[in-house]
Design a protein around this motif. Structure first.
Motif, PDB file in Angstrom:
ATOM      1  N   LYS A 183      11.162  26.295  37.788  1.00 14.51           N
ATOM      2  CA  LYS A 183      11.384  27.306  38.582  1.00 14.51           C
ATOM      3  C   LYS A 183      11.879  28.793  37.958  1.00 14.51           C
ATOM      4  N   ASP A 184      12.020  28.785  36.694  1.00 17.27           N
ATOM      5  CA  ASP A 184      12.520  29.884  36.251  1.00 17.27           C
ATOM      6  C   ASP A 184      11.505  30.515  35.244  1.00 17.27           C
ATOM      7  N   LEU A 185      10.427  30.192  35.323  1.00 14.62           N
ATOM      8  CA  LEU A 185       9.357  30.478  34.300  1.00 14.62           C
ATOM      9  C   LEU A 185       9.085  32.240  34.801  1.00 14.62           C
ATOM     10  N   LYS A 186       8.998  32.801  33.595  1.00 11.43           N
ATOM     11  CA  LYS A 186       8.486  34.230  33.868  1.00 11.43           C
ATOM     12  C   LYS A 186       7.017  34.407  33.762  1.00 11.43           C
ATOM     13  N   LEU A 187       6.546  35.686  34.448  1.00  9.77           N
ATOM     14  CA  LEU A 187       4.938  35.893  34.494  1.00  9.77           C
ATOM     15  C   LEU A 187       4.221  35.373  33.157  1.00  9.77           C
ATOM     16  N   GLU A 188       4.769  36.037  31.808  1.00 10.31           N
ATOM     17  CA  GLU A 188       3.951  35.678  30.586  1.00 10.31           C
ATOM     18  C   GLU A 188       4.013  34.444  30.454  1.00 10.31           C
ATOM     19  N   GLU A 189       5.150  33.513  30.719  1.00 11.15           N
ATOM     20  CA  GLU A 189       5.265  32.323  30.348  1.00 11.15           C
ATOM     21  C   GLU A 189       4.505  31.357  31.132  1.00 11.15           C
ATOM     22  N   ALA A 190       4.525  31.621  32.465  1.00 14.34           N
ATOM     23  CA  ALA A 190       3.503  30.920  33.298  1.00 14.34           C
ATOM     24  C   ALA A 190       2.113  31.007  32.830  1.00 14.34           C
ATOM     25  N   ALA A 191       1.604  32.124  32.767  1.00 17.49           N
ATOM     26  CA  ALA A 191       0.492  32.482  32.024  1.00 17.49           C
ATOM     27  C   ALA A 191      -0.006  31.859  30.951  1.00 17.49           C
ATOM     28  N   LEU A 192       0.935  31.457  30.039  1.00 25.31           N
ATOM     29  CA  LEU A 192       0.635  30.705  28.830  1.00 25.31           C
ATOM     30  C   LEU A 192       0.379  29.422  29.248  1.00 25.31           C
ATOM     31  N   LEU A 193       1.339  28.807  29.930  1.00 24.61           N
ATOM     32  CA  LEU A 193       1.168  27.260  30.236  1.00 24.61           C
ATOM     33  C   LEU A 193      -0.117  27.307  31.066  1.00 24.61           C
ATOM     34  N   ALA A 194      -0.468  28.122  32.334  1.00 26.22           N
ATOM     35  CA  ALA A 194      -1.761  27.839  33.000  1.00 26.22           C
ATOM     36  C   ALA A 194      -3.106  27.960  31.901  1.00 26.22           C
ATOM     37  N   GLY A 195      -2.959  28.527  30.721  1.00 25.72           N
ATOM     38  CA  GLY A 195      -3.958  28.894  29.934  1.00 25.72           C
ATOM     39  C   GLY A 195      -4.086  27.383  28.957  1.00 25.72           C
ATOM     40  N   ILE A 196      -2.938  26.501  28.703  1.00 20.62           N
ATOM     41  CA  ILE A 196      -3.262  25.558  27.837  1.00 20.62           C
ATOM     42  C   ILE A 196      -4.244  24.400  28.392  1.00 20.62           C
ATOM     43  N   VAL A 197      -4.049  24.347  29.942  1.00 17.47           N
ATOM     44  CA  VAL A 197      -4.523  23.194  30.492  1.00 17.47           C
ATOM     45  C   VAL A 197      -6.182  22.843  30.320  1.00 17.47           C
ATOM     46  N   GLN A 198      -6.954  24.050  30.228  1.00 18.82           N
ATOM     47  CA  GLN A 198      -8.239  23.686  29.754  1.00 18.82           C
ATOM     48  C   GLN A 198      -8.288  23.033  28.553  1.00 18.82           C
ATOM     49  N   SER A 199      -7.628  23.238  27.570  1.00 17.54           N
ATOM     50  CA  SER A 199      -7.855  22.717  26.163  1.00 17.54           C
ATOM     51  C   SER A 199      -6.331  22.591  25.650  1.00 17.54           C
ATOM     52  N   PRO A 200      -5.640  21.611  25.912  1.00 22.69           N
ATOM     53  CA  PRO A 200      -4.270  21.548  25.136  1.00 22.69           C
ATOM     54  C   PRO A 200      -4.202  21.852  23.702  1.00 22.69           C
ATOM     55  N   SER A 201      -5.093  21.239  23.125  1.00 24.75           N
ATOM     56  CA  SER A 201      -4.991  21.249  21.567  1.00 24.75           C
ATOM     57  C   SER A 201      -5.438  22.518  20.948  1.00 24.75           C
ATOM     58  N   ARG A 202      -6.528  23.015  21.886  1.00 27.40           N
ATOM     59  CA  ARG A 202      -7.059  24.284  21.287  1.00 27.40           C
ATOM     60  C   ARG A 202      -6.006  25.447  21.840  1.00 27.40           C
ATOM     61  N   TYR A 203      -5.424  25.429  22.852  1.00 31.90           N
ATOM     62  CA  TYR A 203      -4.602  26.522  22.920  1.00 31.90           C
ATOM     63  C   TYR A 203      -2.856  26.157  22.891  1.00 31.90           C
ATOM     64  N   ASP A 204      -2.785  25.487  21.916  1.00 33.23           N
ATOM     65  CA  ASP A 204      -1.497  24.858  21.744  1.00 33.23           C
ATOM     66  C   ASP A 204      -0.612  26.098  21.036  1.00 33.23           C
ATOM     67  N   PRO A 205       0.422  26.764  21.699  1.00 30.49           N
ATOM     68  CA  PRO A 205       1.204  27.780  21.269  1.00 30.49           C
ATOM     69  C   PRO A 205       1.983  27.418  19.951  1.00 30.49           C
ATOM     70  N   VAL A 206       2.505  26.260  19.890  1.00 27.21           N
ATOM     71  CA  VAL A 206       3.008  25.646  18.628  1.00 27.21           C
ATOM     72  C   VAL A 206       2.367  25.660  17.449  1.00 27.21           C
ATOM     73  N   ASN A 207       1.039  25.371  17.441  1.00 30.20           N
ATOM     74  CA  ASN A 207       0.055  25.293  16.402  1.00 30.20           C
ATOM     75  C   ASN A 207      -0.657  26.273  16.025  1.00 30.20           C
ATOM     76  N   ASP A 208      -1.063  27.097  17.252  1.00 34.65           N
ATOM     77  CA  ASP A 208      -1.986  28.214  17.128  1.00 34.65           C
ATOM     78  C   ASP A 208      -1.498  29.453  17.994  1.00 34.65           C
ATOM     79  N   GLU A 209      -0.679  30.091  17.771  1.00 37.50           N
ATOM     80  CA  GLU A 209       0.226  30.969  18.729  1.00 37.50           C
ATOM     81  C   GLU A 209      -1.080  32.181  18.856  1.00 37.50           C
ATOM     82  N   GLN A 210      -1.934  32.567  17.912  1.00 32.64           N
ATOM     83  CA  GLN A 210      -2.797  33.624  17.961  1.00 32.64           C
ATOM     84  C   GLN A 210      -3.817  33.225  19.176  1.00 32.64           C
ATOM     85  N   GLU A 211      -4.296  31.932  18.987  1.00 31.67           N
ATOM     86  CA  GLU A 211      -5.319  31.710  20.124  1.00 31.67           C
ATOM     87  C   GLU A 211      -4.673  31.378  21.442  1.00 31.67           C
ATOM     88  N   ALA A 212      -3.237  30.779  21.573  1.00 25.29           N
ATOM     89  CA  ALA A 212      -2.865  30.696  22.882  1.00 25.29           C
ATOM     90  C   ALA A 212      -2.182  32.051  23.470  1.00 25.29           C
TER      91      ALA A 212
END
Length: 761
Positions: A221-250
C-alpha cells in the motif's frame, strides 16, 4: 489456406484461424469479446462450436499457497514456513500506482474488453501465422490470471506444470473459456486483486505484498510511483528484469512502464520524467523461511510441529493430502511452546555445554496433566554445517519424529522398576542384600521368555562402598544397581514391561523395551528425552499418563479453526504408587545422587542416570507442574566422558547428577519463575536401619554362604528363608531373609548354603 503438415495436422495458419473461429462463434465467447457476432460466423470451422462447448467451464480456484506462521503459546511468531512466499492482501491494501502500472504494461485495455481482447487476438494470429508457430500470445490480465491458477494447481508436479504452461492451441482455448467464466463471476476489480496476489515477481516473491516486502521492505500500500513501475515491469520476465542482479536492465524496463502509464493517461509526462530520474533504491529483506529461522533455539521444536502435522490423520486421510495442505500454507499454528521455559532451557544449555564441545546436550520440558510440550532445545544448533556441530537431527525425540534413535538412559529407568514392584504389592521398606557385585540372577521369568545367565554376566554398583542390605528408599537415593537387579528377579520382568507400555516408554526406533534384566533395570536401551519426560510426568500427575502434544490450535487462510490432535490421558498406575515414587525421588534430589539438581523453594523430584563407559549421562526430574529430561553425551556414542572438558569445566568423571543435573536445575528454575508451587502428596517411607559392620570381624563378614560370618554373618543369604542364612555366631544372620520371605529371624544355625543369591566376586 495453408497446407496441412506432413503428419496430417493443421498448419500454424490453420490452427490460428481455427482458434479464432472457435472463439468468436461461441455465444459465451462473444460475450467475452464484448463485440457483436455479425460478420464473424464464417470464420468458424465445422464442428468447432461443439468442441468448444465440451470444454468444462468450471474453473477450480485453489487456495493460493501462502506463508504459514508458527507461534508459541503466547501467539508470538517463532517461524514462518512456506512453499511460496505470499501474503494475500485486499485491493485497497495495494498502492493505486501499482494497480495502474500493472494494467498499463500488461493489459492496457483491461477495463474496455471482456475476457478476450479481439484486437490482441488478431495481432497474435497474424504474428503467429508469419512465424510458423505460437510465438506471441494475446492474453488479457484475466487470461493470465487463469494461467496462473493452473500453475498454482500444479504446485511442484513437473508434468502438471508443463501442461499448465505449454504453448498450444488447446491450452489457449481452455484458458479462454475459463477466463470468460471468471469475468462473469468476479468482475474487473476482483480479477485485478487476484492477479496481483497470484503472480510471480521473482526473488521467491509471489504476489505484490511479498514482492514489496522483498525489494523495498514495505507493505504494498506504500509503494511509490517509481517502485510500483519497477515491480510491474518484473512480471513479464522475473529473471531478466531482476533489479537485484541486473539493475540496468530493470531500470530500462521500469522506464518503459512509466512511459506506458503516460500513454494510458494514468500519469503525466512530467511525473514520468521525474520518476525516471530517480535511482532504484532497493531495501532488500531476505525471506525468512523454514525452521532454520526459528527464534530462541526452537528450530527443533518447529520441525517437530511440522512432523506432527504431516503424521496426524486429523489433517488428512493420506500423507499426500497432509503434505498438500502444509504446502498450501496460509495457516496460523499456535503451539504449546512456553517462551519463558524455552528461553530458560536454551540459556541453561548454552551455559553448561558449548557448541564446540565433543558432546552435545538436549533438554525437553512437558506439562503433567496436559501433555503440552513447553520447551525443547539442544546445545548443537539447528543447521547443516556439521563442522560447526550444527545438525537437523532432533536429539529430544525418537526416529519417527526427529531422526534420532534415542540414547541409553542408565539408572533413570529404575523408577519404572520400583513402580512395577509397588503395583505388585512390594512394601515401601522392601529390603534386598544388594552386594557390591553379583552375577545376574537366573532364571528370571518374563512375559514371553525366561532369562538365564549361562555366561555368568555380572552387575556391580558404582563403588565398592555400596554394599547392602538396602531398603528401597536408600537404594533409590544411592542408585544401587544390585538392589534393582534383585528386585526385578523378585517380581519378574513382565510387570516392568507392562509398566513401560502403560507409560508409553519405547526405544527410539519404536520397538518395545528389550525383555532382558539389563535394559529393564540399568537402562541399556536407547530412549528419547521427550519419552522420559512424559513418563516421569505421569508420576507428577499422580499416575495418569498424558501423551505429548505440540499444537494447541490452527486457523486456516480464511480464519476458520481446524481440528487439532488432542492429548490422550490414561491411568498407568495407582495414585498411591505415583505418590510413593514422588516421595522416593524427592529423596534423590534432597540428599541422593541428584542433590546438585535440587530446586529450592518448591517440591521437586528426579533421578540420575549414567551408562557404561560414561557415554551418556541423564537427569530426569519434575515438579507437580513441569517435568523435564536432560541428556548429555555424544550423538554417535563415540565419546567416553572421563577426563573431559564440557562447557569450560573439567570433569574427571561425568555423572548424571554432575552435568545433566545442573542443566535441569537451571532450566527448570527459569521456567518456573513466577509460576505456582504446588506440593506433592507425600507418602511416609520409613528408613530401614542398617547396623554398622564390626571392624574386628572376619574379612568375609557379610558375604553369603561363607563360614565365620560374625555379627552380620548371614545377611546376604536367607532371602528364601532365614534358617539357611548363615553360619554359627551370626546373631543377625536371618534378618533379611525373615523380612523378605518370613524366614526365621535369628537363622544362626544355618549350614552355610547362603540362601538364594550366588556368591559375588
Amino acid at each position: 489456406m495453408g497446407k496441412k503438415l506432413s503428419g496430417g495436422g493443421l498448419s500454424p495458419t490453420q490452427q490460428a484461424a481455427k482458434f479464432l473461429g472457435v472463439s468468436v462463434l461461441s455465444g459465451a465467447v462473444l460475450a467475452g469479446i464484448a463485440l457483436p457476432a455479425a460478420g464473424l460466423v464464417g470464420l468458424a470451422a465445422k464442428g468447432s462450436v461443439e468442441e468448444f462447448d465440451e470444454i468444462p467451464a468450471n474453473l477450480k480456484q485453489p487456495p493460493l499457497m501462502q506463508r504459514t506462521t508458527i507461534t508459541d503459546a503466547n501467539d508470538n511468531p517463532i517461524a514462518t514456513v512456506f512453499a511460496r512466499d505470499r501474503t494475500l492482501v485486499d485491493l485497497k491494501e495495494i498502492s493505486p500506482y501499482m494497480q495502474k502500472a500493472i494494467v498499463a504494461i500488461e493489459d492496457s485495455r483491461f477495463y474496455e474488453h471482456g475476457a478476450v481482447d479481439l484486437k490482441g487476438i488478431l495481432r497474435a494470429v497474424n504474428e503467429n501465422a508469419r512465424s510458423g508457430g505460437v510465438s506471441q500470445g494475446a492474453s488479457t490480465l484475466t487470461q493470465q490470471y487463469v494461467k496462473n491458477v493452473f500453475v498454482e494447481e500444479a504446485m511442484d508436479d513437473p508434468a502438471k506444470f508443463a501442461e499448465a504452461t505449454q504453448q498450444t492451441i488447446g491450452r489457449k482455448i481452455r484458458e479462454l473459456k475459463m477466463a470468460i467464466q471468471v469475468e462473469e463471476k468476479l468482475g474487473k476489480k476482483k480479477i485485478l486483486e487476484n492477479y496481483l496476489n497470484i503472480t510471480f515477481f521473482g526473488q521467491q516473491a509471489y504476489g505484490v505484498e511479498a514482492a514489496s516486502q522483498r525489494y523495498f521492505s514495505k507493505p504494498a500500500k506504500d509503494l511509490k510511483l517509481e517502485e510500483a513501475a519497477l515491480l510491474a515491469g518484473i512480471v513479464q520476465s522475473p529473471s531478466r528484469y531482476d533489479p537485484v542482479n541486473d539493475e540496468q536492465e530493470a531500470t530500462k524496463r521500469r522506464n518503459v512502464v512509466l512511459q506506458r502509464m503516460v500513454a494510458t493517461g494514468d500519469i503525466s509526462q512530467q511525473e514520468a520524467d521525474k520518476a525516471k530520474k530517480s535511482e532504484i533504491a532497493l531495501k532488500i529483506s531476505k525471506p525468512r523461511n523454514g525452521c532454520i529461522t526459528a527464534t530462541n533455539g526452537s528450530g527443533f521444536f518447529c520441525d517437530y510441529v511440522k512432523t506432527a502435522f504431516l503424521d496426524s490423520p486429523t489433517f488428512g486421510d493420506t500423507r499426500e493430502e497432509r503434505v498438500e495442505k502444509w504446502n498450501r500454507g496460509g495457516l496460523r499454528i499456535k503451539t504449546t511452546l512456553d517462551p519463558q521455559a524455552q528461553e530458560s532451557v536454551q540459556a541453561s544449555l548454552k551455559d553448561h555445554v558449548y557448541q564446540k564441545d565433543k558432546v552435545a546436550a538436549a533438554a525437553t520440558i512437558v506439562e503433567p496433566g496436559s501433555g503440552k510440550i513447553l520447551a525443547m532445545g539442544q546445545s548443537w544448533p539447528y543447521g547443516g554445517d556439521a563442522k560447526k556441530n550444527e545438525t537437523t537431527i532432533n536429539f529430544s525425540v525418537d526416529k519417527r519424529m526427529g531422526e534420532s534413535q534415542g540414547f541409553p538412559t542408565g539408572s533413570t529407568f529404575k523408577p519404572f522398576v520400583a513402580a512395577a514392584a509397588i503395583e505388585q504389592g512390594k512394601p515401601l521398606n522392601q529390603v534386598y542384600p544388594a552386594p557390591y557385585e553379583m552375577p545376574y540372577p537366573s532364571p528370571i521369568s518374563g512375559c514371553d521368555s525366561t532369562y538365564k545367565n549361562p555366561d555368568g554376566a555380572t552387575v556391580e554398583n558404582e563403588n565398592e562402598a555400596e554394599v547392602g542390605p538396602y531398603g528401597l528408599k536408600e537404594a533409590m537415593e544411592k542408585s544401587v544397581n544390585t538392589y534393582f537387579v534383585q528386585m526385578i528377579a523378585d517380581i519378574g520382568m513382565c510387570p516392568v514391561l507392562e509398566m513401560t507400555k502403560k507409560l508409553h516408554v519405547t526405544q527410539g526406533d519404536g520397538k518395545p523395551i528389550t525383555e532382558q534384566p539389563s535394559p529393564l533395570t540399568l537402562g541399556s536401551d536407547s530412549i528419547s528425552p521427550l519419552t522420559m519426560a512424559s513418563a516421569y510426568a505421569t508420576f507428577a500427575n499422580r499416575g495418569t499418563y498424558c501423551s505429548p502434544v505440540a499444537i494447541a490450535s490452527i486457523t486456516d487462510a480464511n480464519g476458520k479453526a481446524l481440528e487439532v490432535p488432542k492429548s490422550t490421558c490414561e491411568q498407568a498406575m495407582s495414585v498411591q504408587t505415583a505418590d510413593s515414587i514422588n516421595s522416593l525421588l524427592s529423596g534423590v534430589v534432597d540428599s541422593g545422587t541428584g542433590a546438585r539438581a535440587g530446586l529450592s523453594g518448591r517440591d521437586n523430584a528426579g533421578k540420575t542416570g549414567t551408562t557404561d563407559s560414561r557415554k551418556n549421562a541423564w537427569f530426569v526430574g519434575y515438579t507437580p507442574n513441569m517435568s523435564g529430561a536432560v541428556w548429555v553425551g555424544s550423538p554417535t556414542q563415540g565419546v567416553e566422558m572421563e577426563y573431559i572438558t564440557i562447557g569450560g569445566r573439567y570433569h574427571e568423571k561425568v555423572f548424571g547428577g554432575e552435568v545433566p543435573g545442573p542443566i535441569w536445575r537451571d532450566a527448570m528454575t527459569g521456567a518456573l519463575t513466577g509460576k505456582e508451587a504446588p506440593r506433592f502428596n507425600r507418602v511416609h517411607i520409613p528408613d530401614v536401619p542398617r547396623k554398622d559392620k564390626d571392624k574386628d570381624d572376619d574379612e568375609d563378614d557379610g558375604k553369603p554362604g561363607r563360614p565365620g560370618g560374625g555379627d552380620n554373618g548371614g545377611l546376604i543369604g536367607g532371602i528364601d528363608g532365614g534358617t539357611n542364612a548363615g553360619t554359627d555366631g551370626g546373631t543377625d544372620a536371618g534378618v533379611i531373609g525373615g523380612l523378605i520371605d518370613g524366614g526365621t529371624e535369628n537363622g544362626g544355625n544355618g549350614n552355610g548354603n547362603g540362601g538364594g543369591w550366588p556368591e559375588p566376586r
